[in-house]
Motif scaffolding. Structure first.
Motif, mmCIF file in Angstrom:
data_model
loop_
_atom_site.group_PDB
_atom_site.id
_atom_site.type_symbol
_atom_site.label_atom_id
_atom_site.label_comp_id
_atom_site.label_asym_id
_atom_site.label_seq_id
_atom_site.Cartn_x
_atom_site.Cartn_y
_atom_site.Cartn_z
ATOM 1 N N SER A 83 0.785 -1.260 0.030
ATOM 2 C CA SER A 83 -0.092 0.102 -0.064
ATOM 3 C C SER A 83 0.867 1.350 -0.122
ATOM 4 O O SER A 83 0.436 2.303 -0.689
ATOM 5 C CB SER A 83 -0.942 0.099 1.279
ATOM 6 N N ILE A 84 1.992 1.008 0.770
ATOM 7 C CA ILE A 84 2.921 2.386 0.746
ATOM 8 C C ILE A 84 3.601 2.579 -0.696
ATOM 9 O O ILE A 84 3.696 3.562 -1.091
ATOM 10 C CB ILE A 84 3.942 2.153 1.903
ATOM 11 N N GLN A 85 4.158 1.279 -1.225
ATOM 12 C CA GLN A 85 4.588 1.283 -2.462
ATOM 13 C C GLN A 85 3.475 1.984 -3.395
ATOM 14 O O GLN A 85 4.082 2.943 -4.598
ATOM 15 C CB GLN A 85 4.946 -0.084 -3.166
ATOM 16 N N ARG A 86 2.376 1.767 -3.483
ATOM 17 C CA ARG A 86 1.638 2.302 -4.451
ATOM 18 C C ARG A 86 1.468 3.822 -4.285
ATOM 19 O O ARG A 86 1.443 4.617 -5.201
ATOM 20 C CB ARG A 86 0.160 1.633 -4.252
ATOM 21 N N SER A 87 1.130 3.982 -2.835
ATOM 22 C CA SER A 87 1.190 5.843 -2.665
ATOM 23 C C SER A 87 2.514 6.254 -3.222
ATOM 24 O O SER A 87 2.635 7.636 -3.588
ATOM 25 C CB SER A 87 1.046 5.889 -1.190
ATOM 26 N N THR A 88 3.770 5.627 -3.138
ATOM 27 C CA THR A 88 4.981 6.197 -3.566
ATOM 28 C C THR A 88 4.948 6.323 -4.968
ATOM 29 O O THR A 88 5.338 7.384 -5.530
ATOM 30 C CB THR A 88 6.249 5.236 -3.213
ATOM 31 N N ASP A 89 4.489 5.252 -5.716
ATOM 32 C CA ASP A 89 4.455 5.489 -6.985
ATOM 33 C C ASP A 89 3.730 6.482 -7.743
ATOM 34 O O ASP A 89 3.796 7.130 -8.709
ATOM 35 C CB ASP A 89 4.166 4.184 -7.611
ATOM 36 N N GLU A 90 2.460 6.672 -7.094
ATOM 37 C CA GLU A 90 1.668 7.767 -7.367
ATOM 38 C C GLU A 90 2.179 9.212 -7.067
ATOM 39 O O GLU A 90 2.061 10.086 -8.200
ATOM 40 C CB GLU A 90 0.222 7.848 -6.311
ATOM 41 N N LEU A 91 3.061 9.104 -6.182
ATOM 42 C CA LEU A 91 3.636 10.783 -5.794
ATOM 43 C C LEU A 91 4.714 10.911 -7.097
ATOM 44 O O LEU A 91 4.873 11.828 -7.681
ATOM 45 C CB LEU A 91 4.646 10.296 -4.533
#
Length: 430
Positions: A105-113
């Motif tokens: 879930s944190i990886q997804r947020s980072t990729d969105e950033l």
């Protein structure tokens, strides 16, 4: 000129620069802060430029080593990319250093950033142990680390400490062991000790960080040093004074007498003093309560004695503070034992220390002393401290970003849009 931005996004400090450079262009706190005298939140380098950091309120995007507030991180990154590095993300690639075992879930947020908010052209995600290994192997091409392509990286960071075996530039994930102690926990412990014994400093994070960095050290003989710390007056080699900022003449705290603070270095590494109550063979005169130095609250300063070595002691003896954790030496042994037996002698001979918490004086000596009884006698223990443990990971990233096949290892924006975060992440072997 390289157009790869290398970002070591630590819980305490952000190290950012251009791939191929030796040092990062910006090393800034990964947080927002609001001084008590101001209503405005300061970002990253603005905090470093601020003179008065007493009772500063802090907001961090990271908690316990993982990103929990992407919006806050976006604000910090925006400041770094636009104002400090002055790069155009849409025309640049990003090499990002992430914590080990980052949640999907944190990886997804980072990729969105990275791709949606900043619009980077491509992304490569690395972990700190593999980059430290890469830098050390290329830095010493004739050394064991380079020849064996194998090392054990001990990363004592802001949020926690990892013992991570690395083989051929890949971190052996199943063998990584973690200790839930880092620079932040040490600072908080020092805050509690000083607040309980001298003066309330629970809100003074930056100030106590400075005290920790300037005055703390690792003891090589804790029972002996606890005895010395009980002595009165000048016989106590650990007593030193830290002066708090007064907001008029001094905006930053400082050590009152540097020579006094360095006296502990005159102690021999290994020497047992006579039994308790004895000093140099003579009975020690007990200190009378009226002779004990009372704290003068009119003065803007406090004394430190055994706190100086009890704070870093947490890393080696977490159980003494009621933490159900193994010490660092046991953590390393467990990490090595999780690997193939053929790797054991090489790993013990190629231990690399990185991270800000390894900067305490005598850290490597103490670790070797703790490790030796736990390691088989026919194995050699060799500990290397990086020349700059804070920048070591970033330098490894810079080296990787300047390699000719770097772009081929990245995930592009179009791949991310077509396949999504989870599919793209498989490329990084995490």
């Amino acid at each position: 000129m390289s157009n790869v931005v290398v970002l070591d996004n630590g819980g305490g400090l952000c190290k950012a620069g251009i791939g191929g450079d030796r040092d990062p262009s910006a090393v800034v706190p990964n947080c927002l802060g609001r001084p008590s005298s101001s209503k405005k939140w300061l970002v990253a380098d603005q905090l470093q430029a601020c003179e008065d950091l007493t009772s500063v309120s802090l907001r961090r995007p990271f908690d316990r080593g993982y990103l929990i507030n992407p919006d806050l991180e976006k604000e910090i990154w925006d400041r770094i990319f636009r104002s400090l590095l002055r790069v155009d993300p849409t025309a640049s690639s990003l090499l990002l250093v992430e914590p080990l075992f980052n949640l999907p879930s944190i990886q997804r947020s980072t990729d969105e950033l990275v791709f949606e908010d900043f619009g980077f052209r491509s992304l490569y995600v690395a972990d700190s142990p593999s980059l430290v290994h890469l830098y050390e192997a290329s830095h010493r091409p004739d050394g064991l680390i380079s020849r064996a392509q194998c090392s054990l990286v001990v990363d004592c960071g802001f949020s926690f400490t990892h013992a991570a075996p690395v083989l051929q530039n890949f971190t052996i994930n199943y063998a990584v062991k973690r200790l839930d102690l880092g620079g932040k926990a040490l600072t908080n412990y020092l805050k509690e000790l000083v607040s309980y014994r001298s003066i309330n400093v629970m809100d003074e994070t930056f100030l106590i960080d400075d005290v920790k960095e300037k005055l703390c050290f690792v003891s090589l003989n804790v029972p002996r040093d606890l005895q010395i710390a009980r002595r009165p007056g000048k016989d106590n080699l650990f007593r030193c004074t830290y002066v708090l900022p007064d907001g008029v003449e001094h905006m930053k705290g400082y050590v009152k007498d540097l020579d006094e603070a360095q006296r502990y270095l005159t102690l021999p590494d290994e020497a047992w003093f006579p039994s308790q109550g004895m000093k140099d063979g003579c009975a020690e005169v007990p200190e009378k309560p009226e002779d004990r130095k009372r704290i003068d609250l009119t003065k803007n300063e406090f004394n430190l004695t055994n706190e100086r070595f009890l704070v870093p002691e947490m890393i080696f003896r977490p159980a003494d503070l009621g933490m159900n954790q193994a010490g660092l030496a046991e953590c390393i042994v467990r990490a090595v034992n999780s690997c193939h037996p053929h790797l054991h002698p090489v790993l013990y001979e190629s231990i690399i220390l990185t991270g800000g918490s390894t900067l305490f004086p005598r850290f490597a000596q103490r670790l070797e002393k703790e490790l030796r009884p736990l390691v088989p006698d026919d194995y050699h223990v060799q500990i290397t401290t990086q020349e700059d443990p804070i920048l070591g990971v970033w330098r490894g990233g810079s080296l990787l970003a300047s390699s000719p096949d770097f772009e081929a290892m990245c995930v592009t924006k179009s791949e991310y849009e077509e396949l999504g975060s989870a599919r793209c992440r498989r490329r990084f072997f995490h």
